[in-house]
Design a protein around this motif. Structure first.
Motif, PDB file in Angstrom:
ATOM      1  N   LYS A  79      -6.223  16.613  -9.640  1.00 39.14           N
ATOM      2  CA  LYS A  79      -6.258  17.786  -9.714  1.00 39.14           C
ATOM      3  C   LYS A  79      -6.739  18.716  -9.076  1.00 39.14           C
ATOM      4  CE  LYS A  79      -0.821  17.446  -9.564  1.00 39.14           C
ATOM      5  NZ  LYS A  79       0.677  18.282 -10.108  1.00 39.14           N
ATOM      6  N   LYS A  80      -7.297  18.488 -10.372  1.00 39.97           N
ATOM      7  CA  LYS A  80      -8.561  19.294  -9.962  1.00 39.97           C
ATOM      8  C   LYS A  80     -10.063  18.716  -9.676  1.00 39.97           C
ATOM      9  CE  LYS A  80     -11.478  21.759 -14.237  1.00 39.97           C
ATOM     10  NZ  LYS A  80     -11.647  22.291 -15.824  1.00 39.97           N
ATOM     11  N   SER A  81     -10.160  17.452  -9.657  1.00 44.06           N
ATOM     12  CA  SER A  81     -11.666  17.401  -8.616  1.00 44.06           C
ATOM     13  C   SER A  81     -11.177  17.495  -7.337  1.00 44.06           C
ATOM     14  CB  SER A  81     -12.069  16.302  -9.296  1.00 44.06           C
ATOM     15  OG  SER A  81     -10.951  14.723  -8.831  1.00 44.06           O
ATOM     16  N   GLY A  82      -9.997  17.203  -6.769  1.00 41.85           N
ATOM     17  CA  GLY A  82      -9.987  17.373  -5.257  1.00 41.85           C
ATOM     18  C   GLY A  82      -9.015  15.942  -5.306  1.00 41.85           C
ATOM     19  N   GLU A  83      -9.836  14.829  -6.318  1.00 43.35           N
ATOM     20  CA  GLU A  83      -9.790  13.225  -5.303  1.00 43.35           C
ATOM     21  C   GLU A  83      -8.150  13.241  -5.427  1.00 43.35           C
ATOM     22  OE1 GLU A  83     -10.653   8.620  -7.983  1.00 43.35           O
ATOM     23  OE2 GLU A  83     -10.212  10.764  -9.185  1.00 43.35           O
ATOM     24  N   LEU A  84      -7.045  13.810  -5.715  1.00 46.93           N
ATOM     25  CA  LEU A  84      -5.840  13.632  -5.514  1.00 46.93           C
ATOM     26  C   LEU A  84      -5.727  13.709  -3.606  1.00 46.93           C
ATOM     27  CD1 LEU A  84      -2.745  12.005  -6.381  1.00 46.93           C
ATOM     28  CD2 LEU A  84      -2.500  14.699  -6.652  1.00 46.93           C
ATOM     29  N   PHE A  85      -5.984  14.681  -3.718  1.00 44.71           N
ATOM     30  CA  PHE A  85      -5.856  14.773  -2.333  1.00 44.71           C
ATOM     31  C   PHE A  85      -6.314  14.038  -1.467  1.00 44.71           C
ATOM     32  CE2 PHE A  85      -7.225  17.183   2.163  1.00 44.71           C
ATOM     33  CZ  PHE A  85      -6.154  17.327   2.372  1.00 44.71           C
ATOM     34  N   ARG A  86      -7.433  13.509  -1.961  1.00 48.03           N
ATOM     35  CA  ARG A  86      -8.264  12.567  -1.254  1.00 48.03           C
ATOM     36  C   ARG A  86      -7.585  11.721  -1.005  1.00 48.03           C
ATOM     37  NH1 ARG A  86     -12.714  14.945  -3.393  1.00 48.03           N
ATOM     38  NH2 ARG A  86     -12.683  13.447  -5.133  1.00 48.03           N
ATOM     39  N   VAL A  87      -7.079  10.947  -1.966  1.00 49.72           N
ATOM     40  CA  VAL A  87      -6.099   9.928  -1.870  1.00 49.72           C
ATOM     41  C   VAL A  87      -4.821   9.724  -1.455  1.00 49.72           C
ATOM     42  CG1 VAL A  87      -4.626   7.929  -3.774  1.00 49.72           C
ATOM     43  CG2 VAL A  87      -7.013   8.894  -4.812  1.00 49.72           C
ATOM     44  N   LEU A  88      -4.404  10.727  -1.296  1.00 47.35           N
ATOM     45  CA  LEU A  88      -3.084  10.912  -0.347  1.00 47.35           C
ATOM     46  C   LEU A  88      -2.845  11.660   1.216  1.00 47.35           C
ATOM     47  CD1 LEU A  88      -1.203  11.325  -2.715  1.00 47.35           C
ATOM     48  CD2 LEU A  88       0.002  12.650  -2.506  1.00 47.35           C
ATOM     49  N   PRO A 131      -5.206   9.670   3.567  1.00 43.12           N
ATOM     50  CA  PRO A 131      -4.653   9.541   4.634  1.00 43.12           C
ATOM     51  C   PRO A 131      -3.496   8.496   4.976  1.00 43.12           C
ATOM     52  CG  PRO A 131      -6.478   8.326   3.354  1.00 43.12           C
ATOM     53  CD  PRO A 131      -5.623   9.785   2.523  1.00 43.12           C
ATOM     54  N   PHE A 132      -2.410   8.993   3.809  1.00 43.46           N
ATOM     55  CA  PHE A 132      -0.906   9.015   4.383  1.00 43.46           C
ATOM     56  C   PHE A 132      -0.203   9.830   5.092  1.00 43.46           C
ATOM     57  CE2 PHE A 132      -2.859   5.828   0.615  1.00 43.46           C
ATOM     58  CZ  PHE A 132      -2.574   4.864   1.726  1.00 43.46           C
ATOM     59  N   GLY A 133      -1.042  10.502   5.227  1.00 42.53           N
ATOM     60  CA  GLY A 133      -0.117  11.727   6.667  1.00 42.53           C
ATOM     61  C   GLY A 133      -0.556  13.318   4.986  1.00 42.53           C
ATOM     62  N   PHE A 134      -0.452  13.345   4.280  1.00 44.94           N
ATOM     63  CA  PHE A 134      -0.539  14.839   3.387  1.00 44.94           C
ATOM     64  C   PHE A 134      -1.923  15.737   4.144  1.00 44.94           C
ATOM     65  CE2 PHE A 134       1.901  11.294   0.749  1.00 44.94           C
ATOM     66  CZ  PHE A 134       2.972  11.493   0.610  1.00 44.94           C
ATOM     67  N   THR A 135      -1.136  16.974   3.943  1.00 47.88           N
ATOM     68  CA  THR A 135      -1.774  17.633   3.720  1.00 47.88           C
ATOM     69  C   THR A 135      -2.071  18.877   2.134  1.00 47.88           C
ATOM     70  OG1 THR A 135      -0.148  19.239   4.027  1.00 47.88           O
ATOM     71  CG2 THR A 135      -0.946  17.876   6.237  1.00 47.88           C
ATOM     72  N   GLU A 136      -3.343  19.436   2.748  1.00 50.00           N
ATOM     73  CA  GLU A 136      -3.270  20.267   1.841  1.00 50.00           C
ATOM     74  C   GLU A 136      -2.771  21.500   0.955  1.00 50.00           C
ATOM     75  OE1 GLU A 136      -7.208  21.714   0.637  1.00 50.00           O
ATOM     76  OE2 GLU A 136      -8.519  20.906   2.512  1.00 50.00           O
ATOM     77  N   THR A 181       0.653  -0.934  -0.105  1.00 50.79           N
ATOM     78  CA  THR A 181      -0.265   0.163  -0.407  1.00 50.79           C
ATOM     79  C   THR A 181       0.647   1.330  -0.241  1.00 50.79           C
ATOM     80  OG1 THR A 181      -1.819   1.170   0.942  1.00 50.79           O
ATOM     81  CG2 THR A 181       0.013  -0.005   2.784  1.00 50.79           C
ATOM     82  N   GLY A 182       0.221   2.202   0.326  1.00 53.57           N
ATOM     83  CA  GLY A 182       0.799   3.407   0.314  1.00 53.57           C
ATOM     84  C   GLY A 182       0.285   4.917  -1.167  1.00 53.57           C
ATOM     85  N   GLU A 183       0.719   5.974  -0.875  1.00 59.02           N
ATOM     86  CA  GLU A 183       0.044   6.941  -1.453  1.00 59.02           C
ATOM     87  C   GLU A 183       0.656   6.591  -3.067  1.00 59.02           C
ATOM     88  OE1 GLU A 183       1.810   9.282  -3.812  1.00 59.02           O
ATOM     89  OE2 GLU A 183       3.697   8.856  -3.612  1.00 59.02           O
ATOM     90  N   ALA A 184       1.908   6.481  -3.552  1.00 63.49           N
ATOM     91  CA  ALA A 184       1.933   5.597  -4.626  1.00 63.49           C
ATOM     92  C   ALA A 184       1.877   4.070  -4.965  1.00 63.49           C
ATOM     93  CB  ALA A 184       3.390   5.619  -5.015  1.00 63.49           C
TER      94      ALA A 184
END
Length: 312
Positions: free
Chosen positions: A283-292, A294-299, A90-93
């Motif tokens: 990126k445009k839809s915000g889906e990328l942030f939703r995926v990242l 849970p792995f500790g990334f912030t906006e 698993t992991g963001e990538a």
């Protein structure tokens, strides 16, 4: 799917690698790698299988669609690509790759764990179809592979004693106060410290962020320098240390912001371009942030940087 938050329990073997193409003893501004031991131990067999045959040349995207599987080199790194406590990759990538390649008509992602320094050589020798290990995009690597636009950007942060008694918020503060600084093997922070006038011979080089936290808590060093993501995660359960606010290091008078992304062989521009189309939609839809997330990334770590900009 979110990684555990206790780095001391789960990432005791974490450390950063030397950048590709450099001997192990040579330091340079590189990218951090958080190695999870289990993934590395499982790498030898998987890599051996992957390396037994050559990937045919031609239209890589069409071939991968026909095969229904893409081999992705990872470095066994949390939070980018690692084996969780259930034995699953698993992991963001990894999770991001599953989504994008499925949309490109490739149903399965096969992560192959190897040492960070072997990722670009392995990609170019056709052991993998793509590489993603939270790899920073820089000029040196751009001469060897092509990158998709980064999925994240990253600033630095310090691990310091509670209350930050020496008021350390930049490498210039470390230089001014004479604070004893530690960082990790091959970390970009070595170069950032030297750029601020801190003698390299004065730096304490430790195995990983957990060792850095322990050194700060015990008073052996005043500060451990690493990424903002690592800093805030590793101190989460500490009662004696804290992470400073994220900041951009100054290199030659300019703020340095790094970005990490997927790497492809130079001949696979069509595959890279198709990947880019999908990541920009996310990126445009915000889906990328939703995926990242849970792995500790912030906006604040989402980015509009491009690979072209970082390759300069």
């Amino acid at each position: 799917m979110a990684p555990t938050r206790d780095f001391r329990e789960e990432h005791g073997n974490d450390r950063r690698r030397q950048p590709q193409g450099r001997p192990a003893g040579q330091r340079s501004i590189g990218r951090r790698s958080l190695l999870v031991g289990g993934a590395a131990l499982g790498a030898a067999g998987a890599l051996g299988v992957a390396g037994c045959s050559k990937v045919p040349t031609g239209d890589t995207l069409a071939r991968l669609k026909s095969q229904g599987i893409v081999r992705m080199g990872i470095a066994g790194e949390a939070p980018y690509g690692f084996i969780d406590d259930r034995g699953n990759f698993t992991g963001e990538a990894v999770e991001l790759a599953k989504i994008i390649f499925k949309r490109l008509g490739i149903g399965k992602v096969q992560p192959v764990a190897t040492d960070f320094s072997s990722l670009i050589p392995g990609l170019n020798s056709q052991q993998f179809d793509v590489v993603s290990a939270g790899m920073y995009i820089n000029k040196e690597r751009c001469s060897q592979v092509i990158f998709a636009d980064p999925e994240y950007q990253m600033l630095d942060s310090f691990i310091v004693p509670k209350g930050n008694p020496k008021k350390l918020h930049s490498y210039q503060d470390i230089k001014r106060t004479g604070a004893k600084m530690a960082t990790g093997t091959g970390y970009a922070e070595i170069g950032y410290a030297v750029a601020a006038g801190i003698p390299e011979k004065s730096l304490v080089i430790l195995q990983d962020p957990v060792a850095g936290l322990n050194a700060v808590e015990s008073g052996r060093v005043d500060v451990f320098a690493g990424t903002a993501l690592t800093g805030r995660e590793v101190v989460r359960k500490s009662t004696r240390a804290e992470a400073t606010a994220p900041f951009a290091p100054l290199v030659n008078g300019k703020k340095k912001i790094d970005g990490g992304g997927f790497a492809f062989r130079s001949l696979d521009a069509e595959l890279r371009d198709a990947f880019n189309v999908e990541i920009h939609k996310m990126k445009k839809s915000g889906e990328l942030f939703r995926v990242l997330k849970p792995f500790g990334f912030t906006e604040s770590e989402m980015t509009t940087l491009t690979a072209e900009e970082l390759c300069r």
